[in-house]
Design a protein around this motif. Structure first.
Motif, PDB file in Angstrom:
ATOM      1  N   GLY A 173       0.803  -1.222   0.000  1.00 23.34           N
ATOM      2  CA  GLY A 173       0.000   0.000   0.000  1.00 23.34           C
ATOM      3  C   GLY A 173       0.835   1.270   0.000  1.00 23.34           C
ATOM      4  O   GLY A 173       0.303   2.370   0.107  1.00 23.34           O
ATOM      5  N   TRP A 174       2.163   1.114  -0.144  1.00 26.09           N
ATOM      6  CA  TRP A 174       3.064   2.267  -0.154  1.00 26.09           C
ATOM      7  C   TRP A 174       4.083   2.140  -1.270  1.00 26.09           C
ATOM      8  O   TRP A 174       4.484   1.035  -1.638  1.00 26.09           O
ATOM      9  CB  TRP A 174       3.808   2.406   1.182  1.00 26.09           C
ATOM     10  CG  TRP A 174       2.910   2.833   2.296  1.00 26.09           C
ATOM     11  CD1 TRP A 174       2.166   2.019   3.110  1.00 26.09           C
ATOM     12  CD2 TRP A 174       2.623   4.173   2.709  1.00 26.09           C
ATOM     13  NE1 TRP A 174       1.433   2.770   3.989  1.00 26.09           N
ATOM     14  CE2 TRP A 174       1.699   4.100   3.780  1.00 26.09           C
ATOM     15  CE3 TRP A 174       3.064   5.429   2.287  1.00 26.09           C
ATOM     16  CZ2 TRP A 174       1.203   5.218   4.422  1.00 26.09           C
ATOM     17  CZ3 TRP A 174       2.574   6.555   2.923  1.00 26.09           C
ATOM     18  CH2 TRP A 174       1.660   6.459   3.978  1.00 26.09           C
ATOM     19  N   ASN A 175       4.483   3.281  -1.800  1.00 31.27           N
ATOM     20  CA  ASN A 175       5.571   3.321  -2.782  1.00 31.27           C
ATOM     21  C   ASN A 175       6.713   4.131  -2.191  1.00 31.27           C
ATOM     22  O   ASN A 175       6.509   5.254  -1.726  1.00 31.27           O
ATOM     23  CB  ASN A 175       5.083   3.985  -4.084  1.00 31.27           C
ATOM     24  CG  ASN A 175       6.213   4.225  -5.064  1.00 31.27           C
ATOM     25  OD1 ASN A 175       7.046   3.356  -5.280  1.00 31.27           O
ATOM     26  ND2 ASN A 175       6.256   5.406  -5.655  1.00 31.27           N
ATOM     27  N   THR A 176       7.901   3.554  -2.169  1.00 34.12           N
ATOM     28  CA  THR A 176       9.075   4.244  -1.619  1.00 34.12           C
ATOM     29  C   THR A 176      10.093   4.469  -2.723  1.00 34.12           C
ATOM     30  O   THR A 176      10.436   3.532  -3.461  1.00 34.12           O
ATOM     31  CB  THR A 176       9.722   3.406  -0.492  1.00 34.12           C
ATOM     32  OG1 THR A 176       8.726   3.141   0.505  1.00 34.12           O
ATOM     33  CG2 THR A 176      10.871   4.163   0.147  1.00 34.12           C
ATOM     34  N   VAL A 177      10.559   5.703  -2.846  1.00 29.60           N
ATOM     35  CA  VAL A 177      11.575   6.059  -3.842  1.00 29.60           C
ATOM     36  C   VAL A 177      12.820   6.527  -3.105  1.00 29.60           C
ATOM     37  O   VAL A 177      12.744   7.429  -2.265  1.00 29.60           O
ATOM     38  CB  VAL A 177      11.064   7.179  -4.786  1.00 29.60           C
ATOM     39  CG1 VAL A 177      12.107   7.507  -5.842  1.00 29.60           C
ATOM     40  CG2 VAL A 177       9.760   6.765  -5.445  1.00 29.60           C
ATOM     41  N   GLU A 178      13.956   5.909  -3.403  1.00 30.92           N
ATOM     42  CA  GLU A 178      15.222   6.283  -2.755  1.00 30.92           C
ATOM     43  C   GLU A 178      16.255   6.607  -3.816  1.00 30.92           C
ATOM     44  O   GLU A 178      16.514   5.799  -4.702  1.00 30.92           O
ATOM     45  CB  GLU A 178      15.707   5.144  -1.855  1.00 30.92           C
ATOM     46  CG  GLU A 178      14.719   4.817  -0.740  1.00 30.92           C
ATOM     47  CD  GLU A 178      15.358   4.037   0.400  1.00 30.92           C
ATOM     48  OE1 GLU A 178      16.585   3.860   0.359  1.00 30.92           O
ATOM     49  OE2 GLU A 178      14.626   3.624   1.308  1.00 30.92           O
ATOM     50  N   ARG A 179      16.837   7.793  -3.707  1.00 35.21           N
ATOM     51  CA  ARG A 179      17.891   8.227  -4.632  1.00 35.21           C
ATOM     52  C   ARG A 179      18.944   9.006  -3.854  1.00 35.21           C
ATOM     53  O   ARG A 179      18.608   9.961  -3.137  1.00 35.21           O
ATOM     54  CB  ARG A 179      17.321   9.141  -5.737  1.00 35.21           C
ATOM     55  CG  ARG A 179      16.267   8.517  -6.641  1.00 35.21           C
ATOM     56  CD  ARG A 179      16.875   7.589  -7.683  1.00 35.21           C
ATOM     57  NE  ARG A 179      15.872   7.131  -8.624  1.00 35.21           N
ATOM     58  CZ  ARG A 179      15.052   6.116  -8.408  1.00 35.21           C
ATOM     59  NH1 ARG A 179      15.105   5.469  -7.249  1.00 35.21           N
ATOM     60  NH2 ARG A 179      14.166   5.741  -9.326  1.00 35.21           N
ATOM     61  N   GLU A 180      20.179   8.618  -3.995  1.00 30.42           N
ATOM     62  CA  GLU A 180      21.304   9.380  -3.421  1.00 30.42           C
ATOM     63  C   GLU A 180      21.081   9.734  -1.950  1.00 30.42           C
ATOM     64  O   GLU A 180      21.299  10.877  -1.537  1.00 30.42           O
ATOM     65  CB  GLU A 180      21.533  10.670  -4.227  1.00 30.42           C
ATOM     66  CG  GLU A 180      21.679  10.465  -5.726  1.00 30.42           C
ATOM     67  CD  GLU A 180      22.961   9.718  -6.085  1.00 30.42           C
ATOM     68  OE1 GLU A 180      23.915   9.760  -5.293  1.00 30.42           O
ATOM     69  OE2 GLU A 180      22.976   9.073  -7.143  1.00 30.42           O
ATOM     70  N   GLY A 181      20.629   8.773  -1.174  1.00 32.42           N
ATOM     71  CA  GLY A 181      20.458   9.014   0.263  1.00 32.42           C
ATOM     72  C   GLY A 181      19.184   9.751   0.637  1.00 32.42           C
ATOM     73  O   GLY A 181      18.947  10.033   1.813  1.00 32.42           O
ATOM     74  N   ILE A 182      18.353  10.098  -0.354  1.00 37.65           N
ATOM     75  CA  ILE A 182      17.082  10.771  -0.073  1.00 37.65           C
ATOM     76  C   ILE A 182      15.960   9.763  -0.261  1.00 37.65           C
ATOM     77  O   ILE A 182      15.919   9.040  -1.263  1.00 37.65           O
ATOM     78  CB  ILE A 182      16.865  11.976  -1.015  1.00 37.65           C
ATOM     79  CG1 ILE A 182      17.989  13.003  -0.823  1.00 37.65           C
ATOM     80  CG2 ILE A 182      15.512  12.624  -0.764  1.00 37.65           C
ATOM     81  CD1 ILE A 182      17.976  14.116  -1.835  1.00 37.65           C
ATOM     82  N   SER A 183      15.048   9.699   0.696  1.00 35.92           N
ATOM     83  CA  SER A 183      13.960   8.725   0.649  1.00 35.92           C
ATOM     84  C   SER A 183      12.613   9.437   0.768  1.00 35.92           C
ATOM     85  O   SER A 183      12.427  10.287   1.633  1.00 35.92           O
ATOM     86  CB  SER A 183      14.115   7.712   1.793  1.00 35.92           C
ATOM     87  OG  SER A 183      13.049   6.798   1.779  1.00 35.92           O
ATOM     88  N   ILE A 184      11.710   9.102  -0.136  1.00 34.35           N
ATOM     89  CA  ILE A 184      10.355   9.661  -0.114  1.00 34.35           C
ATOM     90  C   ILE A 184       9.378   8.512  -0.305  1.00 34.35           C
ATOM     91  O   ILE A 184       9.608   7.610  -1.111  1.00 34.35           O
ATOM     92  CB  ILE A 184      10.162  10.704  -1.241  1.00 34.35           C
ATOM     93  CG1 ILE A 184      10.956  11.973  -0.919  1.00 34.35           C
ATOM     94  CG2 ILE A 184       8.680  11.063  -1.407  1.00 34.35           C
ATOM     95  CD1 ILE A 184      10.881  13.030  -1.983  1.00 34.35           C
ATOM     96  N   ARG A 185       8.292   8.535   0.459  1.00 38.85           N
ATOM     97  CA  ARG A 185       7.270   7.508   0.271  1.00 38.85           C
ATOM     98  C   ARG A 185       5.893   8.154   0.237  1.00 38.85           C
ATOM     99  O   ARG A 185       5.687   9.256   0.767  1.00 38.85           O
ATOM    100  CB  ARG A 185       7.349   6.452   1.370  1.00 38.85           C
ATOM    101  CG  ARG A 185       6.906   6.919   2.732  1.00 38.85           C
ATOM    102  CD  ARG A 185       6.755   5.756   3.692  1.00 38.85           C
ATOM    103  NE  ARG A 185       5.879   6.134   4.802  1.00 38.85           N
ATOM    104  CZ  ARG A 185       5.191   5.295   5.543  1.00 38.85           C
ATOM    105  NH1 ARG A 185       5.272   4.005   5.304  1.00 38.85           N
ATOM    106  NH2 ARG A 185       4.421   5.721   6.529  1.00 38.85           N
TER     107      ARG A 185
END
Length: 373
Positions: A173-185
């Motif tokens: 039920g969640w989407n997590t995006v991680e790039r270069e040490g930054i995480s957003i869900r």
């Protein structure tokens, strides 16, 4: 074109009405049950080309009632349910208590086969994050599909990695995006609908198992029914608005029926003995894991809610168990018997029913036909 043929002042696309679709009852039932209880886990629709898969799914999305969303939120966050809010909206809710809301049609997102992972999951603007110190996120298709329907045509041709991403998001039920040490869900609760033609390749068994239900559809054989379908489609294409008007009362009635079913669902119960027998069927069919048991229980409750009842009956289970289990059976490439027939046979034995001669001959004929392919 005469003045009466001009579309009304709306930006919404004209969609073939769900209540006008002839046949394909198995597919329609599976879709309706997933709308009533999205936790069933989506539908995989396998069948012949040109059988109205895409038309039916678009028609379902158009049938659904509008939902309340936080105004201006790209994730369609729910105004009061924390599980359906983005982290940012939840923080605002804790600080401010309330925010402006809006009504919105349920979104149906088409996932193209050539989509990249960034397009599906969204991207983080690293340059902006480093220079301005803010998490600049460009939402993807999963954000748009939250609280809606995500449709993947020819899912058996989709890149395996993207299928994994979709199924993980649908399950959590969640989407997590991680790039270069930054995480957003962000929340990604959607009804996942996949379709495909078995002749173009099978889905991996472990991925197929993640779909809650599996509907098989065949080309209509009866000439009279084929003529009716062609005439319906021709009438809609030539003059869509009078055609829609003809079915408007049926559409409204079904929309209200779905709303009532969603409200009734938490009150629906299933007897302990019936639950034990469902698990016995799964055990005898050698279904791996407990997903089959869970989905069958949920689907049986959803069909009872759809019909306005608070107690699951034996007939409810009979109508959904094949949809929930046929794709979870281990495949024997040398076996010609249809997996749906195997489910019906074990169900009838466990529940002490006789498999009707009509079901018997139909299922075996399907099995032989599939074995010949």
């Amino acid at each position: 074109m005469s003045p009466t043929d001009v579309a009304p002042a709306t930006t919404r696309r004209v969609v073939f009405p769900f209540t006008a679709i002839v046949g394909q009852e198995e597919m329609k039932l599976a879709l309706l049950l997933n709308v009533i209880d999205p936790l069933i886990g989506g539908v995989m629709i396998m069948g012949d080309r040109g059988t109205g898969k895409s038309t039916t799914i678009r028609a379902l999305a158009d049938l659904l009632p509008e939902i309340d969303v936080v105004a201006g939120d790209p994730f369609n966050s729910h105004p009061s349910d924390p599980d359906l809010m983005s982290d940012e909206v939840r923080q605002q809710a804790q600080q401010q208590g309330s925010f402006p809301t809006a009504k919105k049609k349920v979104t149906m997102v088409d996932l193209p086969l050539g989509a990249t992972e960034d397009r599906v999951c969204g991207t983080i603007d690293i340059e902006k994050a480093l220079s301005e110190g803010v998490k600049a996120f460009e939402p993807g298709l999963l954000a748009k599909a939250n609280r809606g329907i995500l449709y993947v045509d020819e899912v058996n041709l989709l890149d395996d990695h993207l299928v994994d991403v979709l199924l993980d998001s649908a399950a959590s039920g969640w989407n997590t995006v991680e790039r270069e040490g930054i995480s957003i869900r962000h929340p990604a609760r959607f009804v996942l609908v996949g379709s495909g033609n078995p002749e173009e390749g099978e889905l991996r068994p472990q991925l197929l198992d993640r779909f809650g239900m599996h509907a098989e559809i065949r080309t209509v054989k009866e000439p009279a029914l084929r003529v009716e379908i062609v005439e319906q489609r021709t009438a809609f294409d030539q003059n869509p608005h009078p055609f829609l008007e003809k079915y408007s009362s049926q559409q409204e009635a079904w929309q209200q029926k779905l709303v009532s079913a969603q409200e009734l669902l938490p009150s629906v119960t299933i007897d302990y003995e019936l639950r034990v027998k469902i698990s016995q069927v799964c055990s005898e069919l050698d279904v791996d894991g407990l997903r089959g048991d869970i989905v069958t229980n949920r689907a049986a409750k959803a069909i009872a809610a759809l019909e306005g009842r608070t107690e699951v009956t034996l007939d409810d289970i009979r109508r959904v168990i094949t949809l929930c289990l046929r794709h979870r059976l281990r495949k024997d490439p040398l076996e010609s018997i249809d997996s749906g027939y195997k489910v019906e046979k074990v169900f009838s034995r466990v529940f002490g029913l006789e498999l009707s001669s009509e079901d018997n001959s139909t299922s075996q004929a399907n099995g032989v036909r599939q074995g010949v392919r």
